[in-house]
Scaffold this active site. Structure first.
Site, PDB file in Angstrom:
ATOM      1  N   LYS A  42       0.825  -1.212   0.000  1.00  0.00           N
ATOM      2  CA  LYS A  42       0.000   0.000   0.000  1.00  0.00           C
ATOM      3  C   LYS A  42       0.866   1.271   0.000  1.00  0.00           C
ATOM      4  O   LYS A  42       0.644   2.202  -0.770  1.00  0.00           O
ATOM      5  CB  LYS A  42      -0.917  -0.018   1.231  1.00  0.00           C
ATOM      6  CG  LYS A  42      -1.650   1.253   1.498  1.00  0.00           C
ATOM      7  CD  LYS A  42      -2.728   1.491   0.478  1.00  0.00           C
ATOM      8  CE  LYS A  42      -3.341   2.850   0.652  1.00  0.00           C
ATOM      9  NZ  LYS A  42      -4.466   3.098  -0.219  1.00  0.00           N
ATOM     10  N   CYS A  87      -4.308  10.613   1.047  1.00  0.00           N
ATOM     11  CA  CYS A  87      -3.507   9.405   0.800  1.00  0.00           C
ATOM     12  C   CYS A  87      -2.097   9.756   0.349  1.00  0.00           C
ATOM     13  O   CYS A  87      -1.140   9.610   1.096  1.00  0.00           O
ATOM     14  CB  CYS A  87      -4.170   8.563  -0.278  1.00  0.00           C
ATOM     15  SG  CYS A  87      -5.927   8.397  -0.072  1.00  0.00           S
TER      16      CYS A  87
HETATM   17  N1  SAJ Z   1      -2.320  14.423  -9.237  1.00  0.00           N
HETATM   18  C1  SAJ Z   1      -1.474  15.174 -10.026  1.00  0.00           C
HETATM   19  N2  SAJ Z   1      -1.090  14.667 -11.225  1.00  0.00           N
HETATM   20  C2  SAJ Z   1      -1.481  13.447 -11.658  1.00  0.00           C
HETATM   21  C3  SAJ Z   1      -2.315  12.668 -10.842  1.00  0.00           C
HETATM   22  C4  SAJ Z   1      -2.726  13.183  -9.631  1.00  0.00           C
HETATM   23  O1  SAJ Z   1      -1.094  16.295  -9.675  1.00  0.00           O
HETATM   24  O2  SAJ Z   1      -1.093  13.066 -12.770  1.00  0.00           O
HETATM   25  C5  SAJ Z   1      -2.756  14.946  -7.934  1.00  0.00           C
HETATM   26  C6  SAJ Z   1      -4.284  15.051  -7.805  1.00  0.00           C
HETATM   27  O3  SAJ Z   1      -4.767  16.253  -8.349  1.00  0.00           O
HETATM   28  C7  SAJ Z   1      -4.443  14.976  -6.303  1.00  0.00           C
HETATM   29  C8  SAJ Z   1      -3.331  14.011  -5.879  1.00  0.00           C
HETATM   30  O4  SAJ Z   1      -2.395  14.016  -6.943  1.00  0.00           O
HETATM   31  O5  SAJ Z   1      -4.219  16.227  -5.688  1.00  0.00           O
HETATM   32  C9  SAJ Z   1      -3.777  12.594  -5.616  1.00  0.00           C
HETATM   33  O6  SAJ Z   1      -4.751  12.178  -6.561  1.00  0.00           O
HETATM   34  P1  SAJ Z   1      -4.836  10.711  -7.183  1.00  0.00           P
HETATM   35  O7  SAJ Z   1      -5.995  10.667  -8.085  1.00  0.00           O
HETATM   36  O8  SAJ Z   1      -3.522  10.343  -7.749  1.00  0.00           O
HETATM   37  O9  SAJ Z   1      -5.013   9.763  -5.949  1.00  0.00           O
HETATM   38  P2  SAJ Z   1      -5.999   9.713  -4.671  1.00  0.00           P
HETATM   39  O10 SAJ Z   1      -5.272  10.319  -3.513  1.00  0.00           O
HETATM   40  O11 SAJ Z   1      -7.347  10.224  -4.977  1.00  0.00           O
HETATM   41  O12 SAJ Z   1      -6.097   8.134  -4.468  1.00  0.00           O
HETATM   42  C10 SAJ Z   1      -4.898   7.380  -4.275  1.00  0.00           C
HETATM   43  C11 SAJ Z   1      -4.941   6.171  -5.215  1.00  0.00           C
HETATM   44  N3  SAJ Z   1      -3.602   5.558  -5.256  1.00  0.00           N
HETATM   45  C12 SAJ Z   1      -2.982   5.331  -6.423  1.00  0.00           C
HETATM   46  O13 SAJ Z   1      -3.439   5.623  -7.493  1.00  0.00           O
HETATM   47  C13 SAJ Z   1      -1.652   4.651  -6.333  1.00  0.00           C
HETATM   48  C14 SAJ Z   1      -5.977   5.185  -4.733  1.00  0.00           C
HETATM   49  O14 SAJ Z   1      -5.941   3.996  -5.485  1.00  0.00           O
HETATM   50  C15 SAJ Z   1      -5.755   4.851  -3.247  1.00  0.00           C
HETATM   51  O15 SAJ Z   1      -6.753   3.988  -2.759  1.00  0.00           O
HETATM   52  C16 SAJ Z   1      -5.825   6.139  -2.467  1.00  0.00           C
HETATM   53  O16 SAJ Z   1      -4.784   6.997  -2.937  1.00  0.00           O
HETATM   54  C17 SAJ Z   1      -5.648   5.838  -0.996  1.00  0.00           C
HETATM   55  O17 SAJ Z   1      -6.660   5.792  -0.265  1.00  0.00           O
HETATM   56  O18 SAJ Z   1      -4.526   5.581  -0.561  1.00  0.00           O
END
Ligand code: SAJ
Length: 432
Positions: A213, A267
């Site tokens: 995780k 997360c």
């Molecule tokens: N973000 C960027 N650029 C990107 C992707 C995301 O700047 O290319 C930013 C988003 O805007 C946001 C942050 O990163 O602020 C996180 O967003 P996210 O969509 O990457 O992830 P979370 O936090 O919504 O969910 C993550 C997921 N983990 C992964 O994709 C490895 C999800 O599967 C997990 O269950 C979750 O964390 C968790 O609960 O840990």
């Protein structure tokens, strides 16, 4: 296992409760927050997540889900409480200040289970936790019951891995990892989750599952940091990063993520710290990625400063979006809030609009009730979150809504060419 008591009815606990309840289990949902309990009892949910409200209502209606402020006896107990970082207590390794995990909610929830724990029960920790939490923290607390983990009761770590906005689909479809303190524990938990999980169920030991995780979210954080660092190069070197990423990603082994105003949510902006805290002397890269993502709001501020010739005082800025990412209502650790707070500190006059929470207040920042109200008499429009409602706006519609002449786009949500055509001047992150 027919009955499951789920502790923590938040972003993960409530959807998990609803999922089990609509797949043949009797669910006792527990939360210490009385407001959450009364909201659910009144037929509503406190989380915006597609399909969740209908599912929860159905489960309650059929008598398969009930909500309470203390646990009740059950066959299985699932801990799905938050593991934030401590707000005041920081670690320091050779000048690198790092955040530390706050395990209080996990500890309190585990203690609540003890009086109800019986022979044959299964306990699942789902909360994202620092390495070894299951064995070093949860197990000893549960064993104060006089029962022995692994023989009298079963204990596993099984992280949730769902994406906010797609929680219900991903709970079913994603592969689930189950780390048992022994094989029997893992098998018991596998049997339980099989009632709704359609993806692979992979069993392993607890430390491996905890690391899986943390590694997943750290992988994403480091990769977003790389994209954000690239965005800092585009102005210096003079190239369009978005075009470069698009072309680079044609390579079969390259997938560069999107730069933006920073990383938020409960997360990815939190979990990598658990690894830094565990082994500060071996986590330079992870630390650096956190640093880059945490300072990305400042980089966006600098873009705005440049566009206003360093004259932010009294500037009327309409900031669009407060959530931590597109199409969700979650504001936790949102980089948009960080950008807005800093702009206010510099004396800018900010009107904001968050379509998922119109008229609501977050950490002292109030979202206007409509987009119109936010942009009406603005001088600058600042796009901070790529919500569907924003990126589908037609430039001519926007032109008619606002007196602003400058648009600053921190997420590449708008097409600069058509905005320029509509009479705006445009500054985009990653476009020199
Ligand atoms: N973000 C960027 N650029 C990107 C992707 C995301 O700047 O290319 C930013 C988003 O805007 C946001 C942050 O990163 O602020 C996180 O967003 P996210 O969509 O990457 O992830 P979370 O936090 O919504 O969910 C993550 C997921 N983990 C992964 O994709 C490895 C999800 O599967 C997990 O269950 C979750 O964390 C968790 O609960 O840990």
């Amino acid at each position: 296992m027919n009955s499951v008591c789920i502790l923590g009815l938040g972003y993960i606990g409530l959807p998990t409760a609803a999922m089990f309840a609509t797949h043949g289990k009797k669910i006792i949902g527990v939360d210490v927050n009385k407001k959450i309990i009364s909201t659910i009892k009144n037929g509503d949910v406190h989380i915006e997540e597609p399909g969740l409200k209908e599912m929860v209502l159905k489960a309650i209606q059929f008598g398969d889900l009930s909500v309470h402020s203390t646990p009740k006896p059950a066959d299985a107990f699932i801990i799905a409480v938050p593991t934030p970082f401590k707000k005041k207590d920081f670690g320091n390794y050779q000048g690198r200040k790092y955040k530390k995990a706050d395990l209080n909610y996990v500890i309190e929830a585990t203690k609540m289970i003890v009086p109800f724990l019986k022979k044959g029960n299964l306990v699942v920790l789902e909360s994202t936790s620092p390495p070894k939490t299951t064995i070093d923290v949860v197990k000893p607390i549960l064993e104060t019951s006089g029962l022995k983990a692994g023989s009298d009761f079963f204990l596993v770590y099984s992280p949730e891995r769902v994406l906010p906005g797609r929680i219900l689909e991903e709970l079913k479809e994603n592969a689930r990892v189950i780390g048992g303190i022994n094989k029997k524990s893992a098998e018991k938990a596998k049997e339980l989750y099989q009632c709704f999980v359609q993806g692979d169920i992979i069993t392993t030991d607890t430390i491996t599952a905890e690391m899986v995780k943390l590694m997943e979210n750290t992988y994403r954080d480091v990769n977003i940091a790389l994209a954000n660092e690239f965005s800092r190069l585009s102005g210096e070197i003079g190239f369009d990063l978005w075009e470069a990423i698009k072309i680079a990603n044609y390579h079969p082994r390259v997938n560069i993520l999107n730069p933006g105003p920073g990383v938020g949510g409960h997360c990815i902006s939190v979990d990598p710290w658990f690894l830094v805290e565990s082994v500060p002397e071996q986590t330079g890269l992870i630390y650096q990625a956190r640093e880059i993502n945490d300072t990305q709001p400042d980089f966006v501020i600098n873009l705005i400063k440049k566009a206003t010739k360093n004259n932010l005082r009294g500037k009327k800025i309409a900031a669009l979006g407060l959530a931590y990412k597109p199409d969700v209502d979650d504001m936790r650790e949102s980089p948009a809030l960080k950008v807005i707070k800093k702009l206010m500190k510099y004396g800018a006059i900010i009107n904001t609009f968050e379509p998922h929470a119109p008229g609501k207040n977050f950490e002292g920042i109030t979202s206007k009730s409509t987009l119109n109200e936010a942009v009406n008499d603005a001088e600058i429009i600042l796009l901070l979150v790529g919500h569907r409602q924003f990126i589908s706006l037609k430039p001519d519609t926007l032109r008619q809504m606002t007196s602003a002449n400058i648009i600053i786009d921190a997420v590449n949500g708008f097409d600069p060419k058509s905005l320029i055509k509509a009479g705006f001047s445009v500054v985009s992150l990653g476009k020199h």
